[in-house]
Design a protein around this motif. Sequence first.
Motif, short mmCIF file in Angstrom:
data_model
loop_
_atom_site.label_atom_id
_atom_site.label_comp_id
_atom_site.label_asym_id
_atom_site.label_seq_id
_atom_site.Cartn_x
_atom_site.Cartn_y
_atom_site.Cartn_z
N PHE A 121 -23.10 27.12 -7.42
CA PHE A 121 -22.38 26.37 -8.45
C PHE A 121 -23.40 25.52 -9.20
O PHE A 121 -23.72 24.41 -8.79
N THR A 122 -23.89 26.02 -10.31
CA THR A 122 -24.96 25.38 -11.05
C THR A 122 -24.41 24.45 -12.12
O THR A 122 -23.20 24.37 -12.36
N GLU A 123 -25.32 23.77 -12.79
CA GLU A 123 -24.92 22.91 -13.89
C GLU A 123 -24.26 23.72 -14.99
O GLU A 123 -23.29 23.26 -15.63
N LYS B 103 -13.10 30.16 -9.27
CA LYS B 103 -14.33 29.50 -8.83
C LYS B 103 -14.28 28.00 -9.11
O LYS B 103 -14.73 27.19 -8.28
N CYS B 104 -13.72 27.64 -10.26
CA CYS B 104 -13.60 26.21 -10.59
C CYS B 104 -12.61 25.53 -9.66
O CYS B 104 -12.81 24.38 -9.26
N ARG B 105 -11.54 26.22 -9.29
CA ARG B 105 -10.58 25.65 -8.36
C ARG B 105 -11.22 25.43 -7.00
O ARG B 105 -11.00 24.40 -6.34
N ALA B 106 -12.03 26.41 -6.55
CA ALA B 106 -12.71 26.27 -5.26
C ALA B 106 -13.65 25.07 -5.27
O ALA B 106 -13.75 24.33 -4.29
N PHE B 107 -14.29 24.85 -6.40
CA PHE B 107 -15.18 23.69 -6.52
C PHE B 107 -14.38 22.39 -6.53
O PHE B 107 -14.78 21.38 -5.96
N MET B 108 -13.21 22.42 -7.18
CA MET B 108 -12.35 21.24 -7.27
C MET B 108 -11.96 20.70 -5.90
O MET B 108 -11.88 19.49 -5.70
N VAL B 109 -11.68 21.58 -4.97
CA VAL B 109 -11.11 21.17 -3.69
C VAL B 109 -12.14 21.07 -2.57
O VAL B 109 -11.79 20.78 -1.43
N SER B 110 -13.42 21.32 -2.90
CA SER B 110 -14.45 21.21 -1.88
C SER B 110 -14.61 19.76 -1.44
O SER B 110 -14.79 18.87 -2.26
N GLU B 111 -14.53 19.53 -0.14
CA GLU B 111 -14.68 18.17 0.40
C GLU B 111 -16.04 17.98 1.07
O GLU B 111 -16.24 17.03 1.82
N TYR C 160 -24.93 15.18 -7.37
CA TYR C 160 -24.30 15.34 -8.67
C TYR C 160 -23.11 16.28 -8.62
O TYR C 160 -22.22 16.21 -9.46
N TYR C 161 -23.08 17.18 -7.63
CA TYR C 161 -21.91 18.04 -7.47
C TYR C 161 -20.66 17.19 -7.28
O TYR C 161 -19.60 17.47 -7.82
N LEU C 162 -20.80 16.15 -6.48
CA LEU C 162 -19.67 15.28 -6.17
C LEU C 162 -19.18 14.54 -7.42
O LEU C 162 -17.97 14.43 -7.65
N THR C 163 -20.10 14.05 -8.22
CA THR C 163 -19.69 13.35 -9.44
C THR C 163 -19.08 14.31 -10.45
O THR C 163 -18.18 13.94 -11.22
N HIS C 164 -19.55 15.57 -10.47
CA HIS C 164 -18.97 16.58 -11.35
C HIS C 164 -17.52 16.85 -10.99
O HIS C 164 -16.67 17.04 -11.86
#
Length: 426
Positions: free
Chosen positions: A145-147, A173-181, A186-190
């Motif tokens: 999951f890049t910039e 893929k965006c949903r999977a990133f949304m719910v990653s805990e 910077y991933y977290l701030t994104h």
Amino acid sequence: MLLFVIVMLVLEVSSSFPDRDDVLDALDCLVHYMDVHRRELNVDAVFGLRMAEGQLWQLLSNESLIMHLPVSTAHRLRDMAYTIQNIATDAVPYLMNLNRSYFEQFLYVISSPWIKSIYPRKLQLTDNDNFAVQSDADENQYVDFTEEQSDLCMAGLMGTLHKNSERCFISDKCRAFMVSEKASGYYLTHQLLFYSLGKKLGCEVVMRNRLAVGGFDIKEMERTLCGRVYRQMEVLYSTGEISVVDLFLESAAVCAPLGFYQVMKLDWIAFALKWQDDCGCYKDDHDTPQEQEMQHEMTVRRILVDRTMSDGCSAHMSGVAAGYLASSLYWLLVLSRGQLKGTPEAATTPLDVVNTIRIKLKKCVKEINKYSGLHEVLSRVDMGSKYSFLLLLLVFVVGLFVVAYYFRRRLLKRGQIWVHRLFLQV
């Protein structure tokens, strides 16, 4: 005399923490710099300014806060809000020439201030959130999951992926990133920016439906992720290096507007102010090998793309700092007026009380220093750390015991008289 010296030492410690005027001056200085250099700004700098503008308008709309401010301070806040508005408007043609496709993709986030109702909320902190600085390879469970992928997710929300794209599109893929805990850095701030952008765009229903498939809730996800942000900021603050300042500022800038005021600790605000350059901006400087190594470990992923301005200033860091300082100012005023009382999620913590006391003590110090030569001696001593504060507190307690022991006979005699009088009254 001993007690006077001890009290002065404690007051001197409290004076090392920033107050409303310190943050206001810092923000004013930063806005002035970006006003003068508006032709050098990029999208992320203007985005940070728009976040700051939204916080200022939110503050100005709170009559119960503004009515207790000096008229000159209220005018400064309003002038800054209008200045930021003019900067963002005038910078448009330069941003377009800098990168037209990128400008068009993110036009929405810089076209208006980020104004939203702010309700105080408590963080969800767990021991599982204690983590150390991680390397690139271990930072995310979604390493690919890049910039660029983050930009695509944001563009999907804004409807700028393609010419006829509709808003509120969220890929798998965006949903999977949304719910990653398990994200950090910077991933977290994104992640949190994604939630904020979605709500600003009116995509909350779509987001809620997409999250409901896995049993997730938007508010709880925000609380959990900002809890991780808080732990992350603890780690960043402990390093004390300039190489972590950008991520430190960005971490708080995405959580404070969501209502999580606990990321605005006074010692953390002091840490952020420490790195502001004399010209008003923030410089993303990593000259030493140690700083370069730290920056590599924390990764250089940003919300958008950075640009070096005049005087070596970082457009990204300066923009994020604008949003951070405006949020700091907002929460300092809210906490000082005790407006957290009565809200369902915002019972005042002991830390809030201590922070408020420190602010009041600093005002007392300014008055005492006018009449005391002791300040010249104390100003040469670095008393800013929490360890010094604890040490001085210990000295204060020991001093009380020494005084009590020295006058023990007199105190005992006085106590006997009080007890005798009490029995006579009965």
